[in-house]
Design an enzyme around this catalytic site. Structure first.
Site, PDB file in Angstrom:
ATOM      1  N   HIS A 347       0.809  -1.212   0.000  1.00  0.00           N
ATOM      2  CA  HIS A 347       0.000   0.000   0.000  1.00  0.00           C
ATOM      3  C   HIS A 347       0.849   1.271   0.000  1.00  0.00           C
ATOM      4  CE1 HIS A 347      -3.327  -2.713   0.953  1.00  0.00           C
ATOM      5  NE2 HIS A 347      -4.128  -1.746   0.578  1.00  0.00           N
ATOM      6  N   GLY A 348       2.055   1.200   0.513  1.00  0.00           N
ATOM      7  CA  GLY A 348       2.869   2.411   0.513  1.00  0.00           C
ATOM      8  C   GLY A 348       4.260   2.135   1.038  1.00  0.00           C
TER       9      GLY A 348
END
Length: 500
Positions: A347-348
């Site tokens: 996600h990041g």
């Protein structure tokens, strides 16, 4: 005339501040022209595939500029390697063929993950390494192309499935380019498997009344979720709280957290709904990507309902590759934890996402431990009545709590938000906050109420739209666009999952 052409060129060229998203006026305008040409080409298969692929590349250009060459690179590499893997498996002999196929698969994964690692994780890992050796690190200027996490995962699953013998390679590079670049799911999913999509490519174009009604319904619902609910509560309440949590009381921070949970859901599920709806109007079916995740009765259940295409991808290609539940209990818990932590990193590229994934990994392990060792329930068990109510309530609040780590990019803000909720709550201000942001909380309440409506209600609405004529659908579209125009801000609010 020249000024008009210049303005038109400016609108159509890449502008990093104005990406083309489904809820933008430019997309809606271009999509009208696109569907007109698309229907003219309905009996000319090759021309239709070329036209859609070209439009998809332009769609990506509007989001990431000339980095669309990465999309072409991944497409060509995995198309050639997929065919080579299949040839090695079927014609290379038992041992030599399998070894050659494994090397080719390794090369495919290296290309896909290498691109993803360079553009998304270089600064993250270089920064961590510099910190460990005591150097002062200045992040390099590396552009993150939109949707690179989605199309690399989608293309990677194609070669892995060929290696596993679950899929035959495509014979046409045009078909593969069409599949990888198909614009409804290109920049933010769903991650559609080749086995689901490829069989639809060369079928005669057929859009039934049911597909048309369902497509219009999902576009309207998605547009309302994103442009009305998510954007409004984000700009008018949630962003203010998360930008400066120390300026607000604990009750405001808590309400902001609830607001972010519904904003995140409406933003991403709204995009998925629109992607599914647009694909249906073009004659293609995508699998569902969300299934009322806040009705989940456990953290494991929520991952069977939230971003289903990603969670099933990670289950099939990461969790099972690590050994899944075939290697003993302790190893199984470790596999769950590692898989969810990697899900967080997907996600990041930052520590807060890593911690967010680890929290979900711990949550899934604890749930499995209690289910199997304490309550002795099998994996198909579902609680009922009051037990189910409290299970849903507990799961939802676990998710909301984890959103602190998902939304805040700095640990200072995480600490400030927790500190305000624990030491400066001020419950007496609750009604005053509700009154001050009454439209925000009306939309939040509307989102929650509609989220918990029974599933058959949706099918009844689609059934009525199916029986209605096209003018009723057109009126509904116009009504929703009018509402969007009334509440939308002057600036485009990109989808949250664009950054992933």
């Amino acid at each position: 005339m020249s000024e008009l052409l210049n303005n038109l060129t400016e609108i159509l060229r890449y502008n990093p501040e104005q990406p083309m998203i489904f809820s933008s006026g430019l997309f809606l305008f271009l999509f009208l022209g696109f569907t007109f040409v698309y229907m003219l080409l309905r009996k000319k298969l090759t021309a239709r595939l070329l036209f859609v692929t070209a439009f998809s590349y332009y769609f990506y250009y509007k989001s990431s500029g000339f980095y669309f060459f990465l999309l072409a690179l991944v497409t060509v590499c995995d198309f050639l390697l997929g065919n080579a893997i299949h040839k090695a498996r079927t014609e290379g002999g038992e041992n030599d063929g399998r070894r050659r196929a494994r090397m080719l698969l390794f090369l495919s994964i290296l290309v896909d993950l290498g691109l993803l690692a360079y553009f998304k994780y270089t600064n993250f890992f270089a920064g961590m390494f510099s910190t460990m050796i005591g150097n002062n690190f200045q992040p390099w200027d590396i552009f993150l192309p939109v949707g690179i996490s989605f199309f690399t995962f989608q293309s990677m699953s194609y070669t892995i499935d060929i290696y596993r013998g679950k899929l035959r390679p495509l014979s046409s590079v045009l078909d593969y380019a069409f599949y990888v670049s198909f614009f409804p799911q290109l920049v933010a999913g769903p991650i559609v498997r080749a086995s689901d999509f490829v069989p639809q490519i060369r079928k005669p174009l057929c859009i039934t009344r049911e597909m048309f009604a369902r497509g219009v319904y999902f576009i309207l619902i998605g547009l309302f979720k994103k442009a009305v609910i998510s954007d409004y509560i984000s700009l008018n309440f949630v962003d203010r709280i998360f930008d400066n949590p120390h300026l607000y009381t604990g009750v405001e921070n808590l309400l902001g957290l609830y607001g972010y949970a519904i904003q995140l859901y409406c933003d991403f599920s709204g995009y998925s709904d629109m992607a599914i709806g647009i694909a249906l109007l073009l004659g293609f079916r995508f699998p569902m990507n969300f299934n009322a995740p806040y009705k989940a009765e456990s953290i494991s259940d929520i991952w069977r309902r939230w971003h289903i295409s990603l969670s099933s991808w990670i289950r099939d290609y990461v969790y099972i590759s690590l050994g899944g539940n075939r290697c003993g209990k302790l190893r199984n818990y470790w596999n769950i934890f590692i898989t969810m932590t990697l899900c967080g990193l997907w996600h990041g590229a930052s520590l807060n996402f890593l911690l967010w994934g680890a929290i979900h990994g711990v949550g899934c392990c604890i749930h499995k431990l209690f289910r199997m060792e304490v309550f002795h329930h099998d994996s198909h068990y579902h609680s009922k009545g009051v037990k189910r109510f409290f299970a849903i309530l507990l799961t939802f609040h676990f998710w909301v709590f984890s959103c602190i780590f998902f939304r805040n990019t700095s640990f200072e803000n995480i600490y400030a938000q927790l500190q305000q909720m624990l030491t400066a709550f001020h419950p007496e201000l609750f009604l005053q906050v509700i009154e001050s942001y009454k439209f925000v909380f009306m939309l939040i309440a509307l989102a929650f109420v509609t989220h918990y409506l029974p599933d058959p209600w949706q099918e009844r609405i689609i059934g009525r739209m199916k029986r209605a004529n096209i003018f009723v659908c057109a009126l509904l579209i116009v009504a929703v666009i009018y509402i969007v125009i009334q509440v939308k801000s002057s600036n485009i609010q990109p989808f949250i999952y664009f950054q992933f």
